[in-house]
Write an enzyme that holds these catalytic residues in place. Structure first.
Site, PDB file in Angstrom:
ATOM      1  N   VAL A 365      21.401 -54.519  12.027  1.00  0.00           N
ATOM      2  CA  VAL A 365      21.201 -53.040  11.590  1.00  0.00           C
ATOM      3  C   VAL A 365      19.572 -52.830  12.194  1.00  0.00           C
ATOM      4  CG1 VAL A 365      22.424 -52.746   9.919  1.00  0.00           C
ATOM      5  CG2 VAL A 365      20.388 -53.443   9.393  1.00  0.00           C
ATOM      6  N   SER A 688      34.511 -53.819  -8.809  1.00  0.00           N
ATOM      7  CA  SER A 688      34.588 -52.288  -8.113  1.00  0.00           C
ATOM      8  C   SER A 688      36.074 -52.206  -7.849  1.00  0.00           C
ATOM      9  CB  SER A 688      33.668 -52.280  -7.163  1.00  0.00           C
ATOM     10  OG  SER A 688      33.894 -53.104  -5.876  1.00  0.00           O
ATOM     11  N   LYS A 731      29.669 -48.151   1.240  1.00  0.00           N
ATOM     12  CA  LYS A 731      31.109 -48.180   1.070  1.00  0.00           C
ATOM     13  C   LYS A 731      31.572 -46.699   1.882  1.00  0.00           C
ATOM     14  CE  LYS A 731      31.753 -50.873  -3.132  1.00  0.00           C
ATOM     15  NZ  LYS A 731      31.778 -50.666  -4.662  1.00  0.00           N
TER      16      LYS A 731
END
Length: 793
Positions: A365, A688, A731
């Protein structure tokens, strides 16, 4: 028949007299001289006028007399150069000592039997020639050339053997053995053995002597040359007006350098020690290396910060697309620095206004390349410190000077390499620092990265304070959990969650494509890649949080274009569109599969965070037949303990709420439940996936498939509450990459939506839910009339 004689005894305590040997015997002085004088006087009294006095010389070792002596003739009596009275005695034959007898004078008289010499054989002559050559070699090595001539003239083997009495390398015991052994062959054989041993010792001693001599000569020559060199340097220095010695040169350099006061004192102390230390001492090298290191440090050198905030933002935007959080933080830092400078607040409490930022995010990134961009925007020097795999605490704090090969730590070396006290230091891969028996480098980093302490950082090698409070530290990490909590607490965490598809297209067009064109030897006029092709590569060929795979795909396309140009298959200019990608990259690797996977009941789409960014996962559930399967719950897919507990909670909730939810949970008592999370080779954990598991089980029991365009994330409690989770931005980016259009999030995660790019939120329909009932209503497809009738029956 052997001749018997009555002779006075002259004891010898310090020597052994063999036949044909001539030795002086003291008659005055030591205690033994009295016995010798008595023996000589007794021999004179017994001798006739025409004869020389005769005595028997007997070796006396450790107070014991030998069994054999030597018949000696007193050749002369006189005085030694020192004035002492002495007699010169010559040995003539071996005698065997018999019983005591009487005679004139105070000496001890004994009966002595003259030993007959055996006949000389050929063996004796052969041994004599060999022994003569050995003795000649020994004498030549010792430089006794006159004795060599004497030995060469001796032809009698017995007399040659008796000359060994003069050998200094034989002990008194060995000479007594020679005296007691009348056989010439036996004596010569033993003398050859002893001579060879001594010759070997002489060779070793000579070799050692030569080595020592060469070493001494080399040292003396080196010392002489160094003295001459020092004198030449001194003369040249006087002509040029420079210091006359290296020590004076160091002193002048230290005094001329712009050093802090304490550093100057320490440096001058080392110069004093250097002047007192010999040039041959190894400590001289250590002191010089330390002084060179101190003088190379930029103690009071600082670059001027670029306070053009608008220009800095333009540089950051030009180098990197997105990453707004990091750019905002750097701009804020520059604005604060500018304000402090305007108000004269450069140093407060000995501390300057440095910064410690931790850039955490998946690979690719732009965390590492961001460091150079930040340094350029701030107008500072940039230096990178790679910490991946570092396990030694001394790598950070340096080695103590007592160790051979000691050097400063990486922080000090980075400052020295940068050439200023306020560079941008990139601590790359700080989450991959290890620890072993040599210490924990992360513990050493605590002082470096603590703004309250690093203005007095002390390296083990320098042992003087170093001000790091003006340094901007940028640490990069992939996994924040791998960084120890005390170290993470000292850094301001900035999370880089990855790029959107639009940002990837922009990065590929503006940065990656030009770089790869240059590496392939092409220009933008010769080869162009359309935006629709770049978007397809980012969406279906790579699907990653960063852009490394995207850059490799572009490089592969350009390599194939270059190869085809080389063989004449294509002509310039070349244009690459979305339809051309299959010819260059093959089939897409990440086509949307949510609709296919969720087409049957019991499969739900979830969202997760991995070390490579966000990702989509599927939860599958099945019920065993009453006749074939066992009861209970089976969980597969390398699930961690927390994830297993989430499956148990989901099942318990559905059992307790089966009636209100119109689910046939009664069958669960007789049929086994199996929950699987592909891929089975990848470990998974975390709470999660609770709503995803609950939805998959509810879909299985109700027979209603999960909508293909829906993905969800959230923790479930036993009462059906949907609890907040982390990694919302990653997400949602993963859902966007996978083609999902509807996402279900916990209601308490609503503030996290502010971090999600507007372009992503515009294409996603995000529902905030607080209860499992809301999740099931939104995620499950509506029941058909037939399904409703079947459930009613």
């Amino acid at each position: 028949m052997a001749e018997e004689l009555a002779l006075p005894v002259l004891p010898l305590d310090d020597t052994v007299l063999l036949p044909n040997m001539v030795v002086p015997v003291r008659l005055a002085g030591p205690e033994t001289a009295g016995e010798a004088r008595a023996a000589v006087e007794a021999a004179q009294a017994a001798a006739e006028a025409s004869e020389k006095p005769r005595v028997v010389l007997v070796p006396r070792l450790d107070g014991k007399y030998a069994r054999v002596g030597t018949l000696g003739v007193v050749e002369q009596i006189g005085r030694l150069p020192g004035g002492d009275l002495a007699a010169v005695v010559r040995g003539t034959a071996r005698v065997r000592i018999g019983a005591g007898t009487t005679g004139p004078g105070a000496a001890l008289w004994v009966q002595a039997e003259v030993t007959e010499e055996p006949a000389i054989t050929d063996r004796a002559r052969e041994l004599a020639r060999e022994y003569k050559g050995l003795v000649t070699t020994i004498l030549q090595q010792r430089g006794l050339w006159q004795v060599v001539d004497t030995v060469a003239q001796e032809d009698d083997p017995s007399a040659l053997a008796d000359m060994a009495g003069y050998a200094s390398y034989l002990t008194a015991e060995q000479k007594v053995w020679l005296l007691e052994t009348p056989d010439v062959v036996t004596r010569l054989e033993k003398l050859l053995e002893w001579g060879r041993e001594h010759l070997a010792e002489l060779d070793v001693a000579e070799s050692i002597r030569k080595d020592v001599k060469e070493g001494m000569e080399r040292q003396q020559r080196e010392f002489l040359l160094r003295q001459q060199l020092a004198a030449i340097r001194k003369e040249l220095a006087e002509l040029d007006g420079k210091p006359a010695s290296e020590e004076a040169d160091y002193r002048e350099r230290v005094e001329a350098a712009d050093l802090p006061e304490k550093v100057r004192e320490a440096a001058l102390s080392e110069v004093d020690k250097l002047e007192r230390t010999s040039d041959q001492s190894p400590e001289v090298g250590w002191i010089r290396t330390w002084l060179d290191t101190v003088l190379e440090m930029p103690w009071n050198v600082r670059t001027e910060d670029a306070y053009d905030v608008r220009g800095a933002r333009e540089i950051l935007d030009a180098d990197h697309s997105g990453l707004a959080d990091v750019k905002d933080r750097i701009i804020e830092y520059l604005a604060v620095r500018k304000r402090r400078e305007e108000r004269g607040l450069g140093v407060v409490g000995g501390r300057r206004s440095g910064a410690v930022l931790a850039l955490a995010g998946p690979p690719g990134v732009g965390k590492t390349s961001l460091g150079e961009s930040v340094a350029r925007a701030m107008g500072r020097k940039f230096v990178r410190v790679a910490l991946g795999g570092v396990r030694d605490e001394a790598e950070i704090r340096g080695h103590r000077r007592t160790y051979v090969g000691a050097m400063p730590g990486r922080i000090v070396r980075a400052i020295r390499e940068a050439g200023s006290m306020n560079p941008v230091v990139l601590l790359d891969e700080i989450d991959k620092v290890g620890a072993d028996y040599r210490g924990d480098p992360t513990a050493a980093l605590l002082e470096v990265l603590d703004p309250a302490q690093n203005h007095t950082f002390r390296d083990h090698y320098l042992e003087v304070e170093l001000d790091l409070s003006d340094v901007v530290f940028l640490a990069t990490a992939n996994v924040v959990d791998a960084i120890p909590a005390p170290l993470l607490d000292r850094m301001e965490l900035v999370t880089l969650d990855g790029y959107t598809e639009d940002e990837k297209v922009t990065i590929a067009r503006d940065h990656l494509l030009p770089r790869q064109l240059e590496r392939a030897g092409l220009t933008a006029d010769e080869v162009s890649v359309h935006d629709d092709a770049l978007r397809l590569i980012a969406g279906e060929y790579t699907r990653e949080a960063g852009v490394r795979q995207l850059e490799r795909s572009i490089a592969r396309i350009l390599r194939k274009v270059t190869a085809r140009l080389a063989v004449g298959e294509v002509e310039l200019p070349v244009s690459v569109g979305a339809a051309d990608l299959r010819a260059y990259l093959g089939q897409p690797k990440h086509t949307p599969e949510s609709a296919e996977r969720t087409a049957v009941p019991g499969v739900a789409t979830g969202l997760a965070v991995t070390g490579a960014g966000g990702d989509v996962l599927f939860v599958e559930a099945s019920l065993a037949d009453k006749e074939t399967g066992s009861t209970g719950v089976t969980l597969t897919g390398q699930l961690g303990d927390v994830m297993k507990e989430s499956a148990q909670i989901a099942l318990s909730y559905l059992r307790s709420q089966g009636g209100p939810l119109s689910l046939p949970v009664g069958e669960l008592a007789e049929r086994g439940v199996h929950v699987h999370v592909p891929a089975g080779a990848v470990p998974k954990d975390g709470p999660s996936a609770g709503v995803t598991m609950t939805t998959a089980l509810a879909s299985l029991l109700s027979g209603r498939p999960v909508r293909a365009d829906v993905a969800m994330t959230g923790e479930v409690s036993l009462t059906g509450r949907v609890l907040p989770i982390g990694g919302v931005k990653q997400k949602l980016l993963a859902a966007h990459r996978a083609g999902i259009t509807t996402v279900l999030l916990p209601k308490r995660n609503e503030p996290d939506l502010d971090d999600v790019p507007e372009s992503v939120l515009a294409e996603l329909n995000v529902h905030l839910v607080g209860d499992v009932r809301e999740v099931l209503e939104l995620a499950l497809q509506p029941a058909t009339a037939a399904d409703a009738a079947a459930q009613a029956a």
